[in-house]
Design a protein around this motif. Structure first.
Motif, PDB file in Angstrom:
ATOM      1  N   HIS A 216       0.877  -1.154  -0.039  1.00 16.22           N
ATOM      2  CA  HIS A 216       0.108   0.177  -0.076  1.00 16.22           C
ATOM      3  C   HIS A 216       0.967   1.228   0.001  1.00 16.22           C
ATOM      4  N   GLY A 217       2.068   1.257   0.513  1.00 16.40           N
ATOM      5  CA  GLY A 217       2.776   2.302   0.490  1.00 16.40           C
ATOM      6  C   GLY A 217       3.403   2.520  -0.777  1.00 16.40           C
ATOM      7  N   VAL A 218       3.902   1.474  -1.582  1.00 11.78           N
ATOM      8  CA  VAL A 218       4.026   1.565  -2.885  1.00 11.78           C
ATOM      9  C   VAL A 218       3.059   1.998  -3.811  1.00 11.78           C
ATOM     10  N   ALA A 219       1.857   1.699  -3.518  1.00 14.00           N
ATOM     11  CA  ALA A 219       0.529   2.016  -4.279  1.00 14.00           C
ATOM     12  C   ALA A 219       0.447   3.801  -3.980  1.00 14.00           C
ATOM     13  N   LEU A 220       0.638   4.326  -3.069  1.00 21.48           N
ATOM     14  CA  LEU A 220       0.784   5.588  -2.771  1.00 21.48           C
ATOM     15  C   LEU A 220       1.605   6.161  -3.760  1.00 21.48           C
ATOM     16  N   GLY A 221       2.812   5.883  -3.519  1.00 18.65           N
ATOM     17  CA  GLY A 221       3.811   6.412  -4.588  1.00 18.65           C
ATOM     18  C   GLY A 221       3.238   6.261  -6.218  1.00 18.65           C
ATOM     19  N   VAL A 222       2.882   5.076  -6.545  1.00 16.29           N
ATOM     20  CA  VAL A 222       2.056   5.130  -7.868  1.00 16.29           C
ATOM     21  C   VAL A 222       1.161   5.911  -8.188  1.00 16.29           C
ATOM     22  N   HIS A 223      -0.010   6.251  -7.091  1.00 13.88           N
ATOM     23  CA  HIS A 223      -0.824   7.197  -7.447  1.00 13.88           C
ATOM     24  C   HIS A 223      -0.389   8.578  -7.557  1.00 13.88           C
ATOM     25  N   LEU A 224       0.686   8.907  -6.740  1.00 16.16           N
ATOM     26  CA  LEU A 224       1.257  10.296  -6.658  1.00 16.16           C
ATOM     27  C   LEU A 224       1.993  10.450  -8.024  1.00 16.16           C
ATOM     28  N   SER A 225       2.833   9.631  -8.496  1.00 16.97           N
ATOM     29  CA  SER A 225       3.448   9.525  -9.831  1.00 16.97           C
ATOM     30  C   SER A 225       2.393   9.857 -10.919  1.00 16.97           C
ATOM     31  N   TRP A 226       1.304   9.032 -10.900  1.00 16.68           N
ATOM     32  CA  TRP A 226       0.392   9.207 -12.050  1.00 16.68           C
ATOM     33  C   TRP A 226      -0.239  10.712 -12.076  1.00 16.68           C
TER      34      TRP A 226
END
Length: 241
Positions: A216-226
């Motif tokens: 879920h931490g990685v997912a936050l980074g993915v959402h932010l990058s997008w």
């Protein structure tokens, strides 16, 4: 058939077409979006308070710690629902452009990751208590403690990246996520020393939940990058699974 005329009472706003509802302008929309974003970061910091109980190895956990974790998780769920409603309302009443819409969608996605992370952290406390009761945590506290610390670090680093709008942080988060996976695989490989089925199940679930917290931490980074770049980053760990 003639074209409709815009309402006469809307002010002339050079930042957006006078047809948009309220006519307040994109600057006002951005201000409201920043406020929602600040509330999301505050919510994420609340999730971190549960995580601090997970990594604190200076004292044994107790039922009060579990109750605090569950209460905080419930609070996160309630606040996330309120924040999500506010986000949908802002989208419904305004006319966001591409960048604004990406940020809003990323924020709503991030809320779901925060809710799940809070619940997972409460479950981690529960299973740590189970292992603690039989003394297993003292026998293998090094591996368990390291997995707990790195999993929480991935989540905390993701929240920090979100707060400072670091679109490149997802790369480092993915590297740390693989480290969590390896640590949790090690826990499962060694198993429990006591041989009890209850402890074996607790350890397996603990490893799985720590992996998911890091995910879920990685997912936050993915959402932010997008949201910032418009490019969809596919996490290698998610693809592997």
């Amino acid at each position: 058939m003639g074209s409709a005329m815009p309402p006469a009472d809307l002010p002339d706003d050079p930042q957006r077409a006078p047809w948009s509802a309220g006519g307040r302008g994109r600057a006002d929309y951005r201000s409201q979006l920043r406020e929602l974003d600040a509330r999301l970061v505050g919510l994420a910091r609340g999730v971190e308070t549960i995580g601090r109980q997970i990594v604190d190895t200076s004292a044994d956990l107790d039922l009060d710690a579990l109750e605090r974790a569950e209460d905080e998780s419930d609070r996160v769920q309630q606040l996330a629902t309120t924040l999500e409603d506010a986000a949908f309302t802002l989208v419904a009443l305004e006319s966001p452009v591409a960048e604004d819409l990406r940020e809003m969608i990323a924020l709503i996605r991030a809320l779901h990751d925060l809710e799940r992370t809070a619940r997972l952290m409460a479950h981690v406390v529960e299973h740590l208590l189970t292992l603690q009761r039989c003394g297993h945590h003292r026998l293998r506290s090094g591996e368990i403690g390291q997995a707990r610390e790195v999993a929480l670090a991935v989540f905390t680093d993701a929240v920090d990246a979100w707060d400072r709008r670091d679109a490149l942080a997802v790369n480092d988060l993915q590297v740390r996520d693989v480290e969590v996976d390896d640590l949790c695989d090690g826990l499962l490989e060694h198993g429990v020393d006591c041989g009890r089925a209850t402890c074996a199940a607790a350890l397996a679930l603990l490893a799985r939940f720590l992996e998911r917290i890091a995910d879920h931490g990685v997912a936050l980074g993915v959402h932010l990058s997008w949201a910032i770049t418009g490019d969809r980053v596919l996490a290698e760990s998610s693809g592997r699974r």
